[in-house]
Design a protein around this motif. Structure first.
Motif, mmCIF file in Angstrom:
data_model
loop_
_atom_site.group_PDB
_atom_site.id
_atom_site.type_symbol
_atom_site.label_atom_id
_atom_site.label_comp_id
_atom_site.label_asym_id
_atom_site.label_seq_id
_atom_site.Cartn_x
_atom_site.Cartn_y
_atom_site.Cartn_z
ATOM 1 N N THR A 125 0.964 -1.262 -0.013
ATOM 2 C CA THR A 125 0.008 -0.016 0.020
ATOM 3 C C THR A 125 0.880 1.092 0.237
ATOM 4 O O THR A 125 1.883 1.213 0.318
ATOM 5 N N ASP A 126 0.473 2.287 -0.112
ATOM 6 C CA ASP A 126 0.861 3.626 -0.157
ATOM 7 C C ASP A 126 0.253 4.567 0.877
ATOM 8 O O ASP A 126 -1.010 4.899 0.429
ATOM 9 N N LEU A 127 0.905 4.982 1.935
ATOM 10 C CA LEU A 127 0.243 5.659 2.887
ATOM 11 C C LEU A 127 -0.103 7.230 2.612
ATOM 12 O O LEU A 127 -0.371 7.893 3.223
ATOM 13 N N ARG A 128 0.575 7.654 1.481
ATOM 14 C CA ARG A 128 0.392 8.689 0.918
ATOM 15 C C ARG A 128 -0.890 8.922 0.272
ATOM 16 O O ARG A 128 -1.385 9.981 -0.155
ATOM 17 N N ASP A 129 -1.381 7.653 -0.180
ATOM 18 C CA ASP A 129 -2.679 7.625 -0.829
ATOM 19 C C ASP A 129 -3.892 7.893 0.120
ATOM 20 O O ASP A 129 -4.055 7.144 1.315
ATOM 21 N N GLY A 130 -4.537 9.003 0.095
ATOM 22 C CA GLY A 130 -5.777 9.249 1.178
ATOM 23 C C GLY A 130 -6.774 8.083 0.897
ATOM 24 O O GLY A 130 -7.468 7.782 2.076
ATOM 25 N N VAL A 131 -7.132 7.473 -0.187
ATOM 26 C CA VAL A 131 -8.052 6.499 -0.338
ATOM 27 C C VAL A 131 -7.506 5.300 0.363
ATOM 28 O O VAL A 131 -8.221 4.491 1.153
ATOM 29 N N GLU A 132 -6.215 4.887 0.211
ATOM 30 C CA GLU A 132 -5.612 3.840 0.825
ATOM 31 C C GLU A 132 -5.833 4.053 2.229
ATOM 32 O O GLU A 132 -5.859 2.666 2.980
ATOM 33 N N ARG A 133 -5.278 5.091 2.768
ATOM 34 C CA ARG A 133 -5.177 5.248 4.093
ATOM 35 C C ARG A 133 -6.869 5.141 4.978
ATOM 36 O O ARG A 133 -6.798 4.409 5.913
ATOM 37 N N LEU A 134 -7.785 5.601 4.095
ATOM 38 C CA LEU A 134 -9.127 5.446 4.610
ATOM 39 C C LEU A 134 -9.471 3.803 4.541
ATOM 40 O O LEU A 134 -10.086 3.339 5.575
ATOM 41 N N SER A 135 -8.906 3.227 3.484
ATOM 42 C CA SER A 135 -9.455 1.774 3.219
ATOM 43 C C SER A 135 -8.662 1.091 4.617
ATOM 44 O O SER A 135 -9.317 0.128 5.278
ATOM 45 N N LEU A 136 -7.473 1.555 4.771
ATOM 46 C CA LEU A 136 -7.013 0.742 5.963
ATOM 47 C C LEU A 136 -7.398 1.049 7.234
ATOM 48 O O LEU A 136 -7.532 0.077 8.342
ATOM 49 N N HIS A 137 -7.841 2.275 7.736
ATOM 50 C CA HIS A 137 -8.350 2.974 8.831
ATOM 51 C C HIS A 137 -9.758 2.111 9.108
ATOM 52 O O HIS A 137 -9.672 1.588 10.173
ATOM 53 N N LEU A 138 -10.454 2.116 8.158
ATOM 54 C CA LEU A 138 -11.837 1.280 8.428
ATOM 55 C C LEU A 138 -11.550 -0.193 8.426
ATOM 56 O O LEU A 138 -12.217 -0.761 9.385
ATOM 57 N N SER A 139 -10.643 -0.922 7.689
ATOM 58 C CA SER A 139 -10.565 -2.104 7.738
ATOM 59 C C SER A 139 -9.916 -2.620 9.292
ATOM 60 O O SER A 139 -10.261 -3.542 9.848
ATOM 61 N N LEU A 140 -9.132 -1.741 9.967
ATOM 62 C CA LEU A 140 -8.690 -2.233 11.206
ATOM 63 C C LEU A 140 -9.921 -1.879 12.155
ATOM 64 O O LEU A 140 -9.813 -2.742 13.115
ATOM 65 N N LYS A 141 -10.824 -0.950 12.138
ATOM 66 C CA LYS A 141 -11.813 -1.022 12.909
ATOM 67 C C LYS A 141 -12.841 -2.045 12.820
ATOM 68 O O LYS A 141 -13.298 -2.702 13.638
ATOM 69 N N LEU A 142 -12.999 -2.472 11.655
ATOM 70 C CA LEU A 142 -13.842 -3.576 11.167
ATOM 71 C C LEU A 142 -13.241 -4.821 11.785
ATOM 72 O O LEU A 142 -13.829 -6.008 12.179
ATOM 73 N N ALA A 143 -11.549 -4.862 11.935
ATOM 74 C CA ALA A 143 -11.124 -6.340 12.591
ATOM 75 C C ALA A 143 -11.500 -6.102 13.955
ATOM 76 O O ALA A 143 -11.510 -7.259 14.480
ATOM 77 N N ARG A 144 -11.291 -4.829 14.478
ATOM 78 C CA ARG A 144 -11.548 -4.916 15.899
ATOM 79 C C ARG A 144 -13.118 -5.480 16.239
ATOM 80 O O ARG A 144 -13.254 -6.273 17.072
ATOM 81 N N LEU A 145 -14.087 -4.995 15.409
ATOM 82 C CA LEU A 145 -15.465 -5.474 15.655
ATOM 83 C C LEU A 145 -15.585 -7.040 15.656
ATOM 84 O O LEU A 145 -16.336 -7.814 15.908
ATOM 85 N N SER A 146 -14.819 -7.704 14.447
ATOM 86 C CA SER A 146 -14.843 -9.066 14.015
ATOM 87 C C SER A 146 -14.129 -9.715 15.311
ATOM 88 O O SER A 146 -14.289 -11.039 15.241
ATOM 89 N N GLY A 147 -13.379 -9.209 15.989
ATOM 90 C CA GLY A 147 -12.641 -9.988 17.104
ATOM 91 C C GLY A 147 -11.261 -10.626 16.494
ATOM 92 O O GLY A 147 -10.306 -11.217 17.165
ATOM 93 N N ARG A 148 -10.737 -10.228 15.239
ATOM 94 C CA ARG A 148 -9.564 -10.557 14.635
ATOM 95 C C ARG A 148 -8.339 -9.625 15.203
ATOM 96 O O ARG A 148 -7.162 -10.166 15.034
#
Length: 388
Positions: A352-375
Motif C-alpha cells: 500500500t501507499d500511506l500517501r494515498d488518502g483512499v488507501e489510508r481510509l481503506s486501511l483505517h476502516l479495515s482496522l476498525k472492522l477487524a476490531r469488531l470481528s475480534g480478529r
C-alpha cells in the motif's frame, strides 16, 4: 406461573417427594403431582386454592412467618394436618411464600431439606417479579416486552393499557452484556435479581426489563439512561450499551437494536469504557452494519501473523491521529526514526501507499472492522482520536 410450575416439578422429581407452594397469604400457586401421603389439609388446599383460617392460625403459631430457614411443623389430627417441613420463601428478608412437604414415610433427611432450601431463592425471584406487575400478570408483561423487542405493533398498547408504561412518553433502552462467557441459569438469576433491584430504585421512570440468555434489557420512560445503576445492581461485571431515545414505546425495538450493537462494540473496543452510547460510537456506528470480512487485502496478511501486531498498533495510532507523525511518536513513546521504519514496513507488507488518502481510509476502516470481528485486539489500546 409457568416458571413456578417448572421449578416445583423439577424439585419434586429431584427429591422424589410431592410438594406444594403457597404465596405469602398461604394461597396455593403451584404443586407437583401428589403421589405420596395426603392429608385433608393438602387435599382441600389443592381443591380450594387456600387453607382454612384455623390451619393458617395453627401454622402461624408454629412460627412459619418468623422463620428464616426450613422448620418442622407438628401435626394436628383435629385439623386433619400431618407433620410438615416448611421452607420459607423470602426475597431480601421479605416473606413471599412457603414451600411445603408432608414429613412422613419416611421423614425428610437434612440433605433433602438443604436441597429444598437451595431452591427458595429461585422461587422468591419469580414470586417477587410477579408482585411487581401492578395490574398486569407477570407472564403477560414478559410476553408483551418480548413482543415489543420483536417490533410487534400490539405489544406497546398492551403495556400502556395495563398501566405498566406511561402513554406518549419517550423510551430509552439499555442493554447489559456480562463480561463472563457463562450463560447458565446462575447468571440468568443474578441478572434477574439485579434488574429487579434497579426497577425498585427507578420506579419513577416506569422501568420494564427482560433477561435473555446472554444479555439483560432495561426500558425506561424518558430520555435518560442509567448505566451506573445497572452496573452497581447486577452483581456481575457487565458492559452497557445505550440506544438513542425514541418518541414512544412502540418504537422501543429501534433503541433496543442500537443498545445491543453499542454493547457489542464496547466489548470489542475497550477504550470506549464500560458504557457505550449509540449516538457516541462515531465510525463504529456505521461499521456495525458492514460485513466484518470486507477488509483491505494487504491488511489481511498483517492480521494473519501475530508478529505483525506492533505494526498494526502503530498504523492504527498513526491513522487515528490523522497521520501526524509527531503526535504518534509521542503517543507511542517511539522515536521518530522507528516510527517511519514501522510505517515503511506496513507499506511493504500490505503493498500500500500511506500517501494515498483512499488507501489510508481503506486501511483505517479495515482496522476498525477487524476490531469488531475480534480478529484484532491491540495490546496497548490507543485513544480513539479521529475515529468519530
Amino acid at each position: 406461573m409457568a416458571d413456578l410450575q417448572r421449578i416445583v416439578d423439577e424439585l419434586s422429581l429431584r427429591l422424589n417427594r410431592p410438594l406444594l407452594l403457597e404465596d405469602g397469604r398461604q394461597r396455593v400457586v403451584a404443586y407437583s403431582e401428589q403421589d405420596g401421603p395426603m392429608d385433608d389439609v393438602r387435599r382441600d388446599s389443592i381443591l380450594r386454592r387456600h387453607t382454612t383460617p384455623e390451619v393458617r392460625a395453627f401454622l402461624r403459631t408454629a412460627g412459619i412467618h418468623d422463620a428464616n430457614g426450613p422448620l418442622r411443623t407438628p401435626g394436628a389430627p383435629e385439623l386433619g394436618l400431618l407433620p410438615r417441613i416448611c421452607v420459607p420463601v423470602r426475597h431480601e428478608g421479605r416473606p413471599l411464600g412457603f414451600l411445603w412437604f408432608i414429613d412422613i414415610d419416611p421423614s425428610m433427611a437434612e440433605p433433602e431439606i438443604a436441597v429444598a432450601a437451595a431452591a427458595a431463592p429461585v422461587l422468591a425471584l419469580v414470586l417477587f417479579h410477579e408482585s411487581l406487575a401492578a395490574g398486569l400478570a407477570s407472564r403477560r408483561e414478559l410476553d408483551a416486552i418480548r413482543g415489543l423487542l420483536r417490533g410487534e405493533a400490539d405489544a406497546a398498547r398492551t403495556l400502556i393499557e395495563a398501566g405498566a408504561f406511561p402513554h406518549a412518553s419517550p423510551v430509552t433502552v439499555a442493554v447489559a452484556k456480562p463480561v463472563t462467557a457463562d450463560t447458565g441459569e446462575t447468571l440468568r438469576l443474578t441478572l434477574e435479581r439485579g434488574l429487579l433491584a434497579v426497577r425498585r430504585r427507578l420506579a419513577g421512570h416506569h422501568p420494564l426489563h427482560l433477561v435473555r440468555y446472554d444479555h439483560a434489557v432495561l426500558l425506561t420512560a424518558g430520555t435518560a439512561s442509567f448505566p451506573d445503576e445497572m452496573r452497581a445492581a447486577l452483581g456481575t461485571p457487565v458492559l452497557v450499551g445505550i440506544g438513542a431515545p425514541r418518541p414512544s414505546l412502540a418504537h422501543a425495538v429501534e433503541s433496543y437494536e442500537e443498545a445491543l450493537h453499542a454493547a457489542e462494540v464496547a466489548a470489542k473496543v475497550p477504550e470506549l469504557g464500560r458504557s457505550a452510547e449509540w449516538d457516541r460510537l462515531g465510525v463504529y456506528r456505521l461499521l456495525t452494519r458492514v460485513p466484518h470480512d470486507n477488509l483491505h487485502p494487504g491488511l489481511e496478511r498483517l492480521l494473519d501473523d501475530v508478529q505483525h501486531r506492533p505494526l498494526l498498533e502503530t498504523l492504527e495510532t498513526y491513522l487515528d491521529l490523522a497521520g501526524n507523525a509527531q503526535a504518534t511518536s509521542r503517543r507511542l513513546r517511539l522515536h521518530r526514526t522507528s516510527l517511519y521504519y514501522r510505517l515503511q514496513r506496513v507499506e511493504e507488507l500490505a503493498e500500500t501507499d500511506l500517501r494515498d488518502g483512499v488507501e489510508r481510509l481503506s486501511l483505517h476502516l479495515s482496522l476498525k472492522l477487524a476490531r469488531l470481528s475480534g480478529r484484532y485486539h491491540p495490546s496497548s489500546v490507543p485513544s480513539p482520536g479521529g475515529t468519530g
